[in-house]
Enzyme design. Structure first.
Site, PDB file in Angstrom:
ATOM      1  N   GLU A   1     -65.930  69.638  -8.840  1.00 34.23           N
ATOM      2  CA  GLU A   1     -67.273  69.455  -9.553  1.00 34.23           C
ATOM      3  C   GLU A   1     -68.220  68.617  -8.707  1.00 34.23           C
ATOM      4  O   GLU A   1     -67.817  67.474  -8.111  1.00 34.23           O
ATOM      5  CB  GLU A   1     -67.189  68.477 -10.673  1.00 34.23           C
ATOM      6  CG  GLU A   1     -68.393  68.249 -11.659  1.00 34.23           C
ATOM      7  CD  GLU A   1     -68.187  67.089 -12.786  1.00 34.23           C
ATOM      8  OE1 GLU A   1     -69.211  67.182 -13.531  1.00 34.23           O
ATOM      9  OE2 GLU A   1     -67.026  66.540 -12.711  1.00 34.23           O
TER      10      GLU A   1
ATOM     11  N   ASP B   1     -71.485  70.688 -14.188  1.00 32.97           N
ATOM     12  CA  ASP B   1     -72.302  69.746 -15.043  1.00 32.97           C
ATOM     13  C   ASP B   1     -73.686  69.924 -15.079  1.00 32.97           C
ATOM     14  O   ASP B   1     -74.230  69.591 -13.817  1.00 32.97           O
ATOM     15  CB  ASP B   1     -71.715  68.375 -14.649  1.00 32.97           C
ATOM     16  CG  ASP B   1     -71.981  67.156 -15.549  1.00 32.97           C
ATOM     17  OD1 ASP B   1     -73.251  66.985 -15.935  1.00 32.97           O
ATOM     18  OD2 ASP B   1     -71.356  66.386 -15.791  1.00 32.97           O
TER      19      ASP B   1
ATOM     20  N   GLU C   1     -70.831  65.477 -22.699  1.00 28.97           N
ATOM     21  CA  GLU C   1     -70.299  64.211 -21.900  1.00 28.97           C
ATOM     22  C   GLU C   1     -71.531  63.281 -21.417  1.00 28.97           C
ATOM     23  O   GLU C   1     -72.040  63.530 -20.466  1.00 28.97           O
ATOM     24  CB  GLU C   1     -69.621  65.048 -20.456  1.00 28.97           C
ATOM     25  CG  GLU C   1     -68.999  63.646 -19.906  1.00 28.97           C
ATOM     26  CD  GLU C   1     -68.468  64.105 -18.285  1.00 28.97           C
ATOM     27  OE1 GLU C   1     -67.442  63.654 -17.815  1.00 28.97           O
ATOM     28  OE2 GLU C   1     -69.422  64.795 -17.702  1.00 28.97           O
TER      29      GLU C   1
ATOM     30  N   GLN D   1     -70.277  71.162 -18.535  1.00 29.54           N
ATOM     31  CA  GLN D   1     -70.489  69.767 -19.240  1.00 29.54           C
ATOM     32  C   GLN D   1     -71.799  69.647 -19.276  1.00 29.54           C
ATOM     33  O   GLN D   1     -72.766  70.305 -18.520  1.00 29.54           O
ATOM     34  CB  GLN D   1     -69.877  68.694 -18.501  1.00 29.54           C
ATOM     35  CG  GLN D   1     -68.376  68.745 -18.479  1.00 29.54           C
ATOM     36  CD  GLN D   1     -67.611  67.739 -17.659  1.00 29.54           C
ATOM     37  OE1 GLN D   1     -68.236  67.362 -16.563  1.00 29.54           O
ATOM     38  NE2 GLN D   1     -66.635  67.282 -17.936  1.00 29.54           N
TER      39      GLN D   1
END
Length: 265
Positions: free
Chosen positions: A144, A179, A243, A207
């Site tokens: 990530e 993300d 998140e 996310q």
């Protein structure tokens, strides 16, 4: 509609960790993730998942000494054995116990004086080793990019770097964790980034959070109803995990989820 999950390390912090599973299920989530579950016994967490009809979809491999500032070990020279020990003795047993299909492998922050190429080569070596062990158990590994404002010096900061490494590695069970909060802070132009990267098939998990404060997705500069629709349009069938840091109570801040579900009914 995206399959939404709740990150129990950031959401429901008004409850003790083991009580967050019940709270998430009560609010309509059927999947959860967390950062690091290792403070508990695997059987305890597995029991909560089963009791409340939840699936664990992701957690992180051990990150090293978090309190000392380590944010992963897989690209850190001299920490190879610590990474491998943590993966074998913690990450894999936990994934088995929770029937969790994905583990995020954190690269770490770049030490001064070490060329980036050397760090990437070490990261690839460790990932290749871990990926082959994980593949034997049907587990997918994720890497990530993290934004430099929240995690200064992290090895991966841009989507293109993560995708380049995944391609170079060539292990089918290693993918990118995209993300949207980190991507927007670092790169912006988020809709075009989704259009660029989702069709590659290399994104294994999404996310999201509001930008810039990392609160609920309906707070801040991003239009998440549009982005969620775009994710559907692009054919992504994986999980999209909330998140973020709730402003004033997790359940009270889930109007975004209720509106989305109502609109898709």
């Amino acid at each position: 509609m995206p399959r939404f999950a709740a990150n129990l390390s950031l959401l429901y912090t008004e409850h003790a960790f083991l009580d967050r599973f019940q709270a998430a299920a009560a609010d309509g989530f059927d999947s959860v993730e967390c950062l690091f579950p290792y403070a508990f016994e695997p059987a305890e967490v597995a029991q909560r998942l089963q009791r409340h009809g939840l699936r664990q979809v992701l957690f992180n491999a051990p990150p090293g000494d978090w309190d000392a500032g380590e944010r992963g070990l897989a690209a850190l020279p001299g920490r190879e054995q610590a990474f491998r020990d943590g993966f074998i003795h913690q990450a894999l047993p936990w994934a088995r116990a929770l029937r969790c299909p994905r583990v995020h492998v954190m690269a770490g922050c770049m030490p001064a004086g070490v060329p980036r190429q050397a760090l990437e080569e070490l990261f690839l070596d460790n990932l290749r080793w871990a990926a082959r062990l994980a593949a034997e158990e049907g587990i997918e590994l994720l890497i990530e990019p993290l934004n430099p404002r929240d995690v200064p010096g992290y090895l991966l900061q841009r989507q293109e770097d993560a995708h380049r490494l995944v391609q170079a590695l060539g292990e089918p069970n290693v993918k990118v964790q995209m993300d949207l909060y980190h991507c927007q802070v670092t790169e912006g132009d988020l809709a075009m980034k989704l259009r660029q990267w989702l069709p590659t098939g290399r994104v294994g998990h999404i996310q999201f959070a509001g930008v810039p404060e990392r609160h609920e997705p309906d707070v801040g500069e991003l239009n998440y109803p549009y982005l969620f629709g775009l994710i559907d349009e692009l054919g992504y069938t994986g999980v999209a995990s909330a998140e973020y840091r709730p402003r004033a109570g997790t359940s009270e801040g889930l109007s975004w989820l209720r509106r989305w579900k109502a609109g898709q009914a």
